[in-house]
Design a protein around this motif. Structure first.
Motif, PDB file in Angstrom:
ATOM      1  N   UNK B  27      -9.798 -22.802  29.492  1.00 20.76           N
ATOM      2  CA  UNK B  27     -11.013 -23.098  30.385  1.00 20.76           C
ATOM      3  C   UNK B  27     -11.320 -21.660  30.972  1.00 20.76           C
ATOM      4  N   UNK B  28     -10.566 -20.739  31.163  1.00 16.26           N
ATOM      5  CA  UNK B  28     -10.677 -19.536  31.723  1.00 16.26           C
ATOM      6  C   UNK B  28     -11.427 -18.452  30.538  1.00 16.26           C
ATOM      7  N   UNK B  29     -10.909 -18.867  29.073  1.00  9.68           N
ATOM      8  CA  UNK B  29     -11.414 -18.203  27.911  1.00  9.68           C
ATOM      9  C   UNK B  29     -12.937 -18.574  27.928  1.00  9.68           C
ATOM     10  N   UNK B  30     -13.245 -19.841  28.109  1.00  9.39           N
ATOM     11  CA  UNK B  30     -14.637 -20.030  28.212  1.00  9.39           C
ATOM     12  C   UNK B  30     -15.705 -19.259  29.346  1.00  9.39           C
ATOM     13  N   UNK B  31     -14.827 -19.420  30.485  1.00  3.59           N
ATOM     14  CA  UNK B  31     -15.595 -18.612  31.558  1.00  3.59           C
ATOM     15  C   UNK B  31     -15.827 -16.992  31.554  1.00  3.59           C
ATOM     16  N   UNK B  34     -18.468 -16.438  28.684  1.00  6.07           N
ATOM     17  CA  UNK B  34     -19.713 -16.650  29.127  1.00  6.07           C
ATOM     18  C   UNK B  34     -20.007 -15.174  30.009  1.00  6.07           C
ATOM     19  N   UNK B  35     -19.319 -14.973  30.836  1.00  5.69           N
ATOM     20  CA  UNK B  35     -19.590 -13.604  31.622  1.00  5.69           C
ATOM     21  C   UNK B  35     -19.842 -12.416  30.761  1.00  5.69           C
ATOM     22  N   UNK B  36     -18.916 -12.200  29.677  1.00 11.97           N
ATOM     23  CA  UNK B  36     -18.959 -11.190  28.666  1.00 11.97           C
ATOM     24  C   UNK B  36     -20.122 -11.032  28.045  1.00 11.97           C
ATOM     25  N   UNK B  37     -20.536 -12.092  27.375  1.00 15.50           N
ATOM     26  CA  UNK B  37     -21.759 -12.553  26.592  1.00 15.50           C
ATOM     27  C   UNK B  37     -23.087 -12.239  27.433  1.00 15.50           C
ATOM     28  N   UNK B  38     -23.033 -12.675  28.828  1.00 17.99           N
ATOM     29  CA  UNK B  38     -24.237 -12.494  29.622  1.00 17.99           C
ATOM     30  C   UNK B  38     -24.336 -10.913  29.838  1.00 17.99           C
ATOM     31  N   UNK B  39     -23.156 -10.121  30.077  1.00 15.35           N
ATOM     32  CA  UNK B  39     -23.285  -8.900  30.255  1.00 15.35           C
ATOM     33  C   UNK B  39     -23.765  -8.008  28.918  1.00 15.35           C
ATOM     34  N   UNK B  40     -23.398  -8.549  28.055  1.00 18.72           N
ATOM     35  CA  UNK B  40     -23.918  -7.918  26.581  1.00 18.72           C
ATOM     36  C   UNK B  40     -25.380  -8.373  26.351  1.00 18.72           C
ATOM     37  N   UNK B  41     -25.806  -9.417  26.645  1.00 21.69           N
ATOM     38  CA  UNK B  41     -27.008  -9.870  26.298  1.00 21.69           C
ATOM     39  C   UNK B  41     -28.121  -9.095  27.443  1.00 21.69           C
ATOM     40  N   UNK B  42     -27.841  -8.673  28.461  1.00 23.68           N
ATOM     41  CA  UNK B  42     -28.675  -8.036  29.258  1.00 23.68           C
ATOM     42  C   UNK B  42     -28.367  -6.449  29.476  1.00 23.68           C
ATOM     43  N   UNK B  43     -27.441  -6.319  28.556  1.00 22.56           N
ATOM     44  CA  UNK B  43     -27.135  -4.556  28.493  1.00 22.56           C
ATOM     45  C   UNK B  43     -28.204  -3.819  27.910  1.00 22.56           C
ATOM     46  N   UNK B 130     -24.666  -8.015  35.996  1.00 20.07           N
ATOM     47  CA  UNK B 130     -23.722  -8.595  35.149  1.00 20.07           C
ATOM     48  C   UNK B 130     -22.182  -7.793  35.274  1.00 20.07           C
ATOM     49  N   UNK B 131     -22.530  -6.492  35.476  1.00 17.66           N
ATOM     50  CA  UNK B 131     -21.323  -5.357  35.481  1.00 17.66           C
ATOM     51  C   UNK B 131     -20.386  -6.078  36.937  1.00 17.66           C
ATOM     52  N   UNK B 132     -21.177  -6.103  38.116  1.00 19.42           N
ATOM     53  CA  UNK B 132     -20.125  -6.350  39.135  1.00 19.42           C
ATOM     54  C   UNK B 132     -19.768  -7.925  39.107  1.00 19.42           C
ATOM     55  N   UNK B 133     -20.534  -8.806  38.496  1.00 19.11           N
ATOM     56  CA  UNK B 133     -20.227 -10.093  38.667  1.00 19.11           C
ATOM     57  C   UNK B 133     -19.007 -10.294  37.582  1.00 19.11           C
ATOM     58  N   UNK B 134     -19.148  -9.672  36.410  1.00 22.12           N
ATOM     59  CA  UNK B 134     -17.963  -9.862  35.333  1.00 22.12           C
ATOM     60  C   UNK B 134     -16.601  -9.049  35.941  1.00 22.12           C
ATOM     61  N   UNK B 135     -16.778  -7.725  36.116  1.00 18.78           N
ATOM     62  CA  UNK B 135     -15.589  -7.021  36.722  1.00 18.78           C
ATOM     63  C   UNK B 135     -14.973  -7.722  38.031  1.00 18.78           C
ATOM     64  N   UNK B 136     -16.246  -8.062  38.905  1.00 20.08           N
ATOM     65  CA  UNK B 136     -15.747  -8.848  40.212  1.00 20.08           C
ATOM     66  C   UNK B 136     -14.850 -10.103  39.925  1.00 20.08           C
ATOM     67  N   UNK B 180      -4.374  -9.702  32.108  1.00 21.02           N
ATOM     68  CA  UNK B 180      -4.400  -8.492  31.348  1.00 21.02           C
ATOM     69  C   UNK B 180      -5.443  -8.428  29.957  1.00 21.02           C
ATOM     70  N   UNK B 181      -5.110  -9.676  29.064  1.00 16.68           N
ATOM     71  CA  UNK B 181      -5.841  -9.760  28.034  1.00 16.68           C
ATOM     72  C   UNK B 181      -7.479  -9.564  28.208  1.00 16.68           C
ATOM     73  N   UNK B 182      -7.696 -10.385  29.152  1.00 16.15           N
ATOM     74  CA  UNK B 182      -9.332 -10.340  29.652  1.00 16.15           C
ATOM     75  C   UNK B 182      -9.715  -8.776  29.803  1.00 16.15           C
ATOM     76  N   UNK B 183      -8.708  -8.111  30.747  1.00 11.70           N
ATOM     77  CA  UNK B 183      -9.038  -6.622  30.778  1.00 11.70           C
ATOM     78  C   UNK B 183      -9.033  -5.933  29.553  1.00 11.70           C
ATOM     79  N   UNK B 184      -8.370  -6.121  28.668  1.00  9.00           N
ATOM     80  CA  UNK B 184      -8.332  -5.636  27.254  1.00  9.00           C
ATOM     81  C   UNK B 184      -9.475  -5.531  26.494  1.00  9.00           C
ATOM     82  N   UNK B 185     -10.035  -6.778  26.613  1.00  8.09           N
ATOM     83  CA  UNK B 185     -11.552  -6.954  26.190  1.00  8.09           C
ATOM     84  C   UNK B 185     -12.460  -6.381  26.722  1.00  8.09           C
TER      85      UNK B 185
END
Lengths: 101, 197
Positions: B27-31, B34-43, B130-136, B180-185
């Motif tokens: 479920x965390x993969x989905x969370x 979604x956050x990474x996709x949102x960041x990329x869409x608005x980048x 999007x950056x602060x939401x994702x990394x936060x 850790x793997x989330x941070x790798x991405x």
């Protein structure tokens, strides 16, 4: 007491040497990632190369540190399926918002 | 007694806690997807304020990435030590993992403070939001992991973290490695690829 062969904890964990070897590979890949980031000649192919390197690091951690390589396949299933859905969501959103175009 | 014996019988032969935790990680993969996709869409769609190219500090983030990778190594060594009943090294590696997690959080705090001083806030533009939401969110997960590791460390000091509790350490390790793997991405997608684009 007899241990069930199907017990979750029956998988053989890698040795400390294997863990160190994986850490070494992860370090080298990270150095390569950061290194090619600063090489202008790589700019054209930077994104696909970085994605491949990142996916390799991801797979190494999941297989060896999270023990999926040695663990019951059901654990792999409950991880890989949502991961695939998450990847599909990312790609779908990027396509919908025209990021690739 | 081994951790395998401690595990109760289930119809699958798998420990319920561990299976449930893998489902949670799914479920965390989905969370995070979604956050990474949102960041990329608005980048690249910010109309004001600092952008990726102007503000991200690759050398500093490379060091914090290495720090988190090494914390994963310390985590598996902690699990190995707990499994073989080595109290001293269990404590050493658990404390090392938590310490490296605190160092990572320190890097993130430094980065956030620097960015705010340079004009990037949560509200200033889409990149900031999007950056602060994702990394936060990721940093919040690291913080939870550090608290969890310190709890295990204290249990070890109390003599309550023997080989029979190795599964608890393994589950904490699963969480830590996932962070850790989330941070790798994030490091690749948010920092390296977007900054070079």
């Amino acid at each position: 007491m007899t241990e069930s062969p199907e017990s979750t904890s029956q998988h053989a964990h890698p040795t400390a040497g294997a863990y160190l070897a994986v850490a070494g590979v992860l370090t080298v890949i990270t150095l390569v990632e950061v290194g090619i980031f600063y090489v202008p000649a790589f700019q054209a192919i930077l994104a696909p190369v970085l994605i491949i390197l990142s996916a390799t690091k991801f797979a190494l951690v999941v297989m060896f540190y999270m023990h999926l390589r040695h663990d019951h396949p059901l654990f792999t299933g409950v991880f890989v399926l949502p991961l695939a859905i998450a990847l599909a969501v990312v790609v779908a959103l990027l396509l919908l918002f025209g990021v690739f175009g | 007694m081994t951790q395998a014996v401690a595990a109760h019988h289930t119809s699958t032969g798998l420990d319920n806690k561990k299976l449930a935790f893998w489902l949670f990680i799914g479920s965390e993969c989905l969370l995070f997807g979604s956050l990474i996709a949102t960041y990329l869409v608005y980048e690249g769609r910010s109309i004001s304020g600092p952008t990726t190219h102007e503000i991200l500090n690759i050398p500093v983030t490379s060091i914090s990435t290495f720090d988190l990778l090494m914390s994963s190594l310390a985590m598996v060594l902690a699990l190995a030590a707990v499994t073989r009943g080595d109290k001293l090294w269990s404590r050493v590696w658990l404390a090392t993992t938590a310490g490296l997690g605190v160092v990572f959080l320190g890097f993130q705090a430094y980065e956030f403070v620097t960015f705010v001083h340079e004009g990037l806030t949560l509200q200033v533009n889409l990149f900031g939001s999007t950056f602060f939401t994702l990394t936060g969110f990721h940093g919040g997960h690291v913080l939870v992991g550090v608290i969890w590791l310190l709890t295990l460390f204290v249990r070890s000091l109390q003599g309550k973290l023997g080989p029979d509790k190795a599964l608890n350490v393994e589950i904490a390790g699963l969480y830590w490695h996932f962070v850790d793997v989330v941070w790798i991405v994030i490091f690749t997608v948010v920092y390296l690829i977007q900054t070079s684009a």
